[in-house]
Design a protein around this motif. Structure first.
Motif, PDB file in Angstrom:
ATOM      1  N   LYS A  60     118.612 -15.386  13.234  1.00 19.71           N
ATOM      2  CA  LYS A  60     117.888 -15.090  12.001  1.00 19.71           C
ATOM      3  C   LYS A  60     116.534 -14.463  12.340  1.00 19.71           C
ATOM      4  CE  LYS A  60     120.988 -16.946   9.362  1.00 19.71           C
ATOM      5  NZ  LYS A  60     121.940 -16.117   8.705  1.00 19.71           N
ATOM      6  N   ALA A  61     116.184 -13.436  11.589  1.00 20.62           N
ATOM      7  CA  ALA A  61     114.924 -12.730  11.829  1.00 20.62           C
ATOM      8  C   ALA A  61     113.728 -13.675  11.679  1.00 20.62           C
ATOM      9  CB  ALA A  61     114.796 -11.545  10.873  1.00 20.62           C
ATOM     10  N   ARG A  62     113.785 -14.597  10.732  1.00 18.39           N
ATOM     11  CA  ARG A  62     112.683 -15.561  10.536  1.00 18.39           C
ATOM     12  C   ARG A  62     112.492 -16.421  11.786  1.00 18.39           C
ATOM     13  NH1 ARG A  62     109.008 -14.165   7.290  1.00 18.39           N
ATOM     14  NH2 ARG A  62     109.742 -13.690   5.233  1.00 18.39           N
ATOM     15  N   LYS A  63     113.580 -16.803  12.421  1.00 21.15           N
ATOM     16  CA  LYS A  63     113.501 -17.607  13.643  1.00 21.15           C
ATOM     17  C   LYS A  63     112.810 -16.827  14.748  1.00 21.15           C
ATOM     18  CE  LYS A  63     116.416 -20.055  16.975  1.00 21.15           C
ATOM     19  NZ  LYS A  63     117.779 -20.514  17.262  1.00 21.15           N
ATOM     20  N   ILE A  64     113.161 -15.543  14.882  1.00 20.78           N
ATOM     21  CA  ILE A  64     112.556 -14.695  15.918  1.00 20.78           C
ATOM     22  C   ILE A  64     111.061 -14.547  15.663  1.00 20.78           C
ATOM     23  CG2 ILE A  64     112.575 -12.419  17.010  1.00 20.78           C
ATOM     24  CD1 ILE A  64     115.054 -14.326  17.548  1.00 20.78           C
ATOM     25  N   ILE A  65     110.682 -14.311  14.431  1.00 19.42           N
ATOM     26  CA  ILE A  65     109.254 -14.205  14.100  1.00 19.42           C
ATOM     27  C   ILE A  65     108.523 -15.471  14.511  1.00 19.42           C
ATOM     28  CG2 ILE A  65     107.583 -14.073  12.206  1.00 19.42           C
ATOM     29  CD1 ILE A  65     109.577 -12.179  10.778  1.00 19.42           C
ATOM     30  N   ALA A  66     109.078 -16.628  14.173  1.00 21.37           N
ATOM     31  CA  ALA A  66     108.438 -17.898  14.503  1.00 21.37           C
ATOM     32  C   ALA A  66     108.308 -18.072  16.018  1.00 21.37           C
ATOM     33  CB  ALA A  66     109.218 -19.069  13.904  1.00 21.37           C
ATOM     34  N   LEU A  67     109.341 -17.741  16.772  1.00 17.57           N
ATOM     35  CA  LEU A  67     109.297 -17.866  18.234  1.00 17.57           C
ATOM     36  C   LEU A  67     108.247 -16.945  18.838  1.00 17.57           C
ATOM     37  CD1 LEU A  67     113.103 -18.079  19.067  1.00 17.57           C
ATOM     38  CD2 LEU A  67     111.410 -19.905  19.326  1.00 17.57           C
ATOM     39  N   VAL A  68     108.207 -15.721  18.349  1.00 13.40           N
ATOM     40  CA  VAL A  68     107.260 -14.736  18.891  1.00 13.40           C
ATOM     41  C   VAL A  68     105.830 -15.122  18.530  1.00 13.40           C
ATOM     42  CG1 VAL A  68     106.505 -12.331  18.773  1.00 13.40           C
ATOM     43  CG2 VAL A  68     108.942 -12.865  18.962  1.00 13.40           C
ATOM     44  N   GLU A  69     105.617 -15.556  17.293  1.00 11.00           N
ATOM     45  CA  GLU A  69     104.272 -15.948  16.885  1.00 11.00           C
ATOM     46  C   GLU A  69     103.799 -17.183  17.640  1.00 11.00           C
ATOM     47  OE1 GLU A  69     104.494 -16.153  12.606  1.00 11.00           O
ATOM     48  OE2 GLU A  69     103.870 -14.051  12.427  1.00 11.00           O
ATOM     49  N   ALA A  70     104.699 -18.054  18.043  1.00  8.28           N
ATOM     50  CA  ALA A  70     104.317 -19.245  18.812  1.00  8.28           C
ATOM     51  C   ALA A  70     103.829 -18.882  20.215  1.00  8.28           C
ATOM     52  CB  ALA A  70     105.508 -20.194  18.903  1.00  8.28           C
ATOM     53  N   MET A  71     104.150 -17.685  20.675  1.00 11.84           N
ATOM     54  CA  MET A  71     103.732 -17.232  21.995  1.00 11.84           C
ATOM     55  C   MET A  71     102.273 -16.786  22.033  1.00 11.84           C
ATOM     56  SD  MET A  71     107.072 -14.986  23.000  1.00 11.84           S
ATOM     57  CE  MET A  71     106.331 -14.370  24.492  1.00 11.84           C
ATOM     58  N   LYS A  72     101.700 -16.490  20.884  1.00 12.68           N
ATOM     59  CA  LYS A  72     100.337 -15.941  20.833  1.00 12.68           C
ATOM     60  C   LYS A  72      99.303 -16.958  21.192  1.00 12.68           C
ATOM     61  CE  LYS A  72     101.398 -12.412  17.467  1.00 12.68           C
ATOM     62  NZ  LYS A  72     101.121 -11.863  16.173  1.00 12.68           N
TER      63      LYS A  72
END
Length: 72
Positions: A60-72
């Motif tokens: 899910k695109a929402r899951k990817i956004i959350a994972l990527v944003e957690a990297m910041k």
């Protein structure tokens, strides 16, 4: 993962959600053109997706956004 790739992933996921709705799935190929013009960047995304996160082919695109944003 380089910042430019993280930003691209977020932008693509947001665009896909806007086009197809909240439940849209993406693969790491969604972040690249149909031709392999930057193999290093493609491998960076694939490594993060497959080895680091152990994601399925489509997520899910929402899951990817959350994972990527957690990297910041």
């Amino acid at each position: 993962m380089r910042a430019s790739l993280r930003q691209r992933m977020i932008e693509v996921c947001q665009r896909k959600i806007a086009q197809k709705g909240e439940g849209v799935g993406v693969s790491f190929y969604a972040f690249f053109a149909n031709r392999n013009d930057d193999p290093e960047l493609l491998m960076e995304a694939a490594t993060w997706w497959i080895q680091t996160q152990r994601l399925d082919h489509f997520e899910k695109a929402r899951k990817i956004i959350a994972l990527v944003e957690a990297m910041k």
